[in-house]
Write a protein that holds these residues in place. Structure first.
Motif, mmCIF file in Angstrom:
data_model
loop_
_atom_site.group_PDB
_atom_site.id
_atom_site.type_symbol
_atom_site.label_atom_id
_atom_site.label_comp_id
_atom_site.label_asym_id
_atom_site.label_seq_id
_atom_site.Cartn_x
_atom_site.Cartn_y
_atom_site.Cartn_z
ATOM 1 N N VAL A 1 -2.065 2.318 2.547
ATOM 2 C CA VAL A 1 -0.836 1.618 2.174
ATOM 3 C C VAL A 1 -0.236 0.992 3.426
ATOM 4 C CG1 VAL A 1 1.485 1.853 1.230
ATOM 5 C CG2 VAL A 1 -0.393 3.206 0.272
ATOM 6 N N VAL A 2 0.087 -0.287 3.350
ATOM 7 C CA VAL A 2 0.729 -0.989 4.462
ATOM 8 C C VAL A 2 2.022 -1.630 3.959
ATOM 9 C CG1 VAL A 2 -1.445 -1.412 5.651
ATOM 10 C CG2 VAL A 2 -0.586 -3.101 4.027
ATOM 11 N N ALA A 3 2.896 -1.960 4.885
ATOM 12 C CA ALA A 3 4.163 -2.596 4.504
ATOM 13 C C ALA A 3 3.892 -4.020 4.034
ATOM 14 C CB ALA A 3 5.125 -2.599 5.690
ATOM 15 N N MET A 4 4.330 -4.343 2.826
ATOM 16 C CA MET A 4 4.089 -5.654 2.242
ATOM 17 C C MET A 4 5.022 -6.689 2.879
ATOM 18 S SD MET A 4 4.030 -6.648 -1.812
ATOM 19 C CE MET A 4 5.816 -6.545 -2.058
ATOM 20 N N PRO A 5 4.490 -7.702 3.528
ATOM 21 C CA PRO A 5 5.355 -8.688 4.195
ATOM 22 C C PRO A 5 6.121 -9.539 3.192
ATOM 23 C CG PRO A 5 3.044 -9.394 4.239
ATOM 24 C CD PRO A 5 3.067 -8.001 3.677
ATOM 25 N N PRO A 6 7.255 -10.118 3.629
ATOM 26 C CA PRO A 6 7.871 -9.975 4.958
ATOM 27 C C PRO A 6 8.583 -8.636 5.113
ATOM 28 C CG PRO A 6 9.245 -11.362 3.578
ATOM 29 C CD PRO A 6 8.000 -11.089 2.780
ATOM 30 N N VAL A 7 8.617 -8.138 6.342
ATOM 31 C CA VAL A 7 9.187 -6.825 6.641
ATOM 32 C C VAL A 7 10.507 -7.000 7.400
ATOM 33 C CG1 VAL A 7 8.788 -4.598 7.753
ATOM 34 C CG2 VAL A 7 6.857 -5.867 6.768
ATOM 35 N N TYR A 8 11.527 -6.264 6.969
ATOM 36 C CA TYR A 8 12.851 -6.341 7.590
ATOM 37 C C TYR A 8 13.188 -5.008 8.258
ATOM 38 C CZ TYR A 8 13.136 -10.436 4.572
ATOM 39 O OH TYR A 8 12.875 -11.618 3.957
#
Length: 329
Positions: A207-214
């Motif tokens: 699992v990775v952070a789905m862009p865009p990332v804030y």
């Protein structure tokens, strides 16, 4: 009463959005009560908060699925500081996987933490706020509380429930004429926190952070602003606001867009991952952290620079056209 005199309870304060929010209030000189399962991480967070002038802290290790423990959290806050002005329901967990592949014990745990944990927090907070006649309850939901995701069924369900809880509580308070008690809901887009590394995962893919990332600090600022200027709901992140608008105008299209993006950029196509319960049942060891290593703050800065450059370019082009037009005239 100024913001710096407020007493704030934050659940899930050991890391991520909760920890950033606790520090944001401490920076304003508030008394901050930090709650989560991990005492070591809470103590580390409290040390960071205490560096700010006028800030006072209280650490209360709390499992928000335990209604009695949450009531005790409220009692300790009142005993220590005399009242509760702001309560931030933030503690949350996640489980990724095809609907049939997520163990039922994990499915229930996500709903227990993310829904019943908020119910317990709201009951404890509103009991105190009713006695005071004022206060602000802030529930952290998500943009997936507007447009659900595949592979994240219990989390999506829970964040829809959090929005429903906020709406129903606002209506009840209005009917009862309690105009000085506010209930606000925050819907962040993807945020740079350890949340994704700590989630249960049965997809077979990392699992990775789905862009865009804030950045989590951006959410924290939104929470602090809600205390100054209460609003029903606030979306954090331009991409989140765009998705919410799309969901209102073309819900089917929004669902299809979310499905494609989740499958293409929320789950790695290059890295496999073993099945894991994550931190659902046992909290992660260590001092905790605000950020997850997804570089949300840097990416936000890059996006802002790109937008500023584009606007400057557009302004320059418009200026040249106006100049040419004036000469031709």
């Amino acid at each position: 009463m100024g913001l710096r005199d407020q007493v704030v309870v934050v659940t899930g304060a050991s890391g991520g959005i909760g920890r950033a929010t606790a520090e944001a209030f401490a920076r304003k000189g508030c008394a901050v009560v930090l709650a989560a399962r991990r005492e070591e991480a809470l103590e580390a967070a409290a040390e960071e908060c205490a560096r700010h002038r006028r800030a006072r802290t209280l650490v209360v290790p709390t499992d928000t699925t335990d209604a009695g423990a949450v009531e005790e959290l409220a009692r300790r806050a009142v005993r220590e500081f005399g009242r509760i002005d702001v309560w931030v329901n933030n503690a949350a967990v996640n489980a990724f996987g095809r609907f049939e592949d997520v163990p039922l014990e994990d499915f229930r745990k996500v709903l227990d933490v993310n829904v019943m944990g908020y119910v317990h927090g709201a009951r404890a907070a509103l009991r105190v706020m009713r006695e005071q006649g004022a206060g602000t309850l802030i529930n952290i939901s998500s943009i997936v509380g507007v447009v659900a995701q595949p592979y994240s069924h219990p989390y999506s369900m829970s964040k829809h429930a959090v929005r429903g809880l906020g709406s129903s509580l606002r209506q009840q308070l209005r009917v009862e004429g309690l105009k000085d008690i506010h209930v606000c809901t925050v819907l962040p887009a993807t945020i740079d926190t350890p949340h994704f590394q700590q989630a249960a995962n049965y997809t077979g893919r990392k699992v990775v952070a789905m862009p865009p990332v804030y950045s989590p600090e951006r959410v924290a600022r939104a929470v602090v602003d809600l205390v100054r200027h209460p609003r029903r709901e606030v979306v954090v992140g331009a991409a989140g606001r765009a998705l919410v608008r799309q969901a209102r105008m073309a819900p089917g299209l929004a669902e299809r867009s979310m499905a494609r993006q989740t499958d293409s950029s929320h789950l790695s196509h290059d890295e496999e991952a073993p099945a894991t319960h994550g931190t659902l049942h046992v909290p992660a060891p260590g001092a905790g952290a605000v950020h997850g290593g997804w570089h949300g703050r840097r990416r936000t800065a890059i996006r802002r620079t790109a937008v500023a450059a584009a606007l400057a370019g557009a302004a320059a082009t418009a200026g040249r056209r106006m100049t040419r037009g004036a000469r031709a005239a």
